[in-house]
Design a protein around this motif. Structure first.
Motif, mmCIF file in Angstrom:
data_model
loop_
_atom_site.group_PDB
_atom_site.id
_atom_site.type_symbol
_atom_site.label_atom_id
_atom_site.label_comp_id
_atom_site.label_asym_id
_atom_site.label_seq_id
_atom_site.Cartn_x
_atom_site.Cartn_y
_atom_site.Cartn_z
ATOM 1 N N ALA A 35 0.829 -1.210 0.000
ATOM 2 C CA ALA A 35 0.000 0.000 0.000
ATOM 3 C C ALA A 35 0.861 1.256 0.000
ATOM 4 C CB ALA A 35 -0.929 -0.001 1.212
ATOM 5 N N PHE A 36 2.078 1.152 0.535
ATOM 6 C CA PHE A 36 2.986 2.297 0.554
ATOM 7 C C PHE A 36 3.281 2.807 -0.858
ATOM 8 C CE2 PHE A 36 3.952 0.895 4.865
ATOM 9 C CZ PHE A 36 4.125 2.102 5.526
ATOM 10 N N ASN A 37 3.177 1.920 -1.853
ATOM 11 C CA ASN A 37 3.493 2.295 -3.232
ATOM 12 C C ASN A 37 2.295 2.869 -3.990
ATOM 13 O OD1 ASN A 37 6.155 1.320 -2.931
ATOM 14 N ND2 ASN A 37 5.471 -0.774 -3.382
ATOM 15 N N SER A 38 1.135 2.889 -3.341
ATOM 16 C CA SER A 38 -0.066 3.388 -4.009
ATOM 17 C C SER A 38 -0.010 4.905 -4.171
ATOM 18 C CB SER A 38 -1.316 3.007 -3.204
ATOM 19 O OG SER A 38 -2.460 3.667 -3.708
ATOM 20 N N GLU A 39 -0.583 5.391 -5.256
ATOM 21 C CA GLU A 39 -0.611 6.834 -5.497
ATOM 22 C C GLU A 39 -1.565 7.559 -4.563
ATOM 23 O OE1 GLU A 39 -2.216 7.763 -9.440
ATOM 24 O OE2 GLU A 39 -2.879 5.688 -9.524
ATOM 25 N N VAL A 40 -2.379 6.801 -3.811
ATOM 26 C CA VAL A 40 -3.283 7.442 -2.852
ATOM 27 C C VAL A 40 -2.915 7.115 -1.406
ATOM 28 C CG1 VAL A 40 -5.250 7.660 -4.400
ATOM 29 C CG2 VAL A 40 -4.951 5.546 -3.114
ATOM 30 N N PHE A 41 -1.726 6.520 -1.183
ATOM 31 C CA PHE A 41 -1.314 6.259 0.199
ATOM 32 C C PHE A 41 -1.194 7.577 0.955
ATOM 33 C CE2 PHE A 41 1.779 5.569 3.608
ATOM 34 C CZ PHE A 41 1.173 4.502 4.266
ATOM 35 N N TYR A 42 -0.663 8.596 0.273
ATOM 36 C CA TYR A 42 -0.655 9.938 0.843
ATOM 37 C C TYR A 42 -1.834 10.698 0.244
ATOM 38 C CZ TYR A 42 3.875 8.930 2.836
ATOM 39 O OH TYR A 42 4.887 8.370 3.569
#
Length: 265
Positions: free
Chosen positions: A211-218
């Motif tokens: 999930a850290f690599n998702s574009e919506v994690f932040y």
């Protein structure tokens, strides 16, 4: 008949409980990568209701005093909170109005809608050059003052919220809202994002460390986070083993009673 009922009882029990692995965040081991990936590498462009922090410093004390005098008493629009920085500076939090403007003392209204914080900084610096002498130093800092988001669905405390940080992860937002309920789907969290080009929808699996690599994690300002319910909630059979047993026993008792009554008629 009894055999079929017991089989139905067992099947319902097995499918009704929420597995513990579905409740644990960020499972698995991080995968080492040879390439450095920039997360959310597209600069954010300001929208209506965003809150930005502006910090102005200069060797020109007369310039600083002008800002300080005009900030006292809230010259800025009602949504803006001004503060005087000790040591020759002026900083304030501004909310972007419905027209995409912020109103600065002395400089007046500046349109920031669709601009990045870097572009806004350059606009302010350019406008302030008319007030400083040649050779005098000027420092302007512009950044997001807080991340405003709305979280709905299976969350302990749904509703709009603001975290006063410049960078907020979806884990931060969920924790700040009391965590996902036991019947919330952590494997498919929906993020609805309003952009300049339109509305976009994303999904993120929070049970995996990827999930850290998702574009919506932040998350970004004005994101809507929707916690979708699990099927167990729709079935109404309970989320724990004890709840499921209680519910299934009730159903089993009702079916058995109905069967006995039907045979005696």
């Amino acid at each position: 008949m009894k055999k079929n009922l017991y089989l139905a009882f067992l099947t319902l029990f097995l499918i009704s409980c929420v597995p513990s692995k579905d409740l644990i965040y960020l499972q698995g081991n991080p995968v080492k990568k040879n390439e450095v990936k920039r997360i959310n590498n597209v600069p954010y462009k300001l929208q209506v209701d965003d809150i930005i922090n502006i910090d102005i410093k200069s060797e020109n004390l007369e310039l600083v005093s002008i800002f300080n005098k005009q900030s006292i008493g809230g010259v800025s629009s009602g949504n803006n909170n001004a503060n005087v920085n000790q040591g020759g500076g002026y900083f304030t939090d501004y909310s972007v109005d419905d027209y995409g403007n912020i109103r600065l003392p002395t400089l007046g209204e500046i349109n920031v809608l669709g601009y990045t914080t870097l572009e806004v900084r350059k606009k302010i610096e350019s406008a302030l050059k008319a007030y400083i002498k040649l050779g005098e130093e000027l420092f302007v800092s512009v950044k997001l003052s807080g991340i405003r988001y709305t979280i709905i669905g299976e969350i302990s405390r749904p509703g709009p919220n603001i975290i006063f940080q410049n960078r907020v992860s979806i884990i931060d937002a969920i924790a700040n809202s009391g965590d996902i309920t036991i019947v919330g789907n952590r494997k498919k969290v929906e993020v609805i994002r309003q952009t300049i080009s339109g509305v976009e929808k994303y999904y993120i699996d929070l049970t995996k460390v990827d999930a850290f690599n998702s574009e919506v994690f932040y998350i970004k300002p004005n994101d809507i986070i929707n916690i979708i319910p699990l099927k167990q909630k729709a079935w109404g059979t309970g989320t724990t083993g004890l709840q499921t047993v209680t519910t299934v026993v009730s159903i089993f008792t009702l079916i058995t009673s109905t069967f006995i009554l039907a045979r005696n008629l």
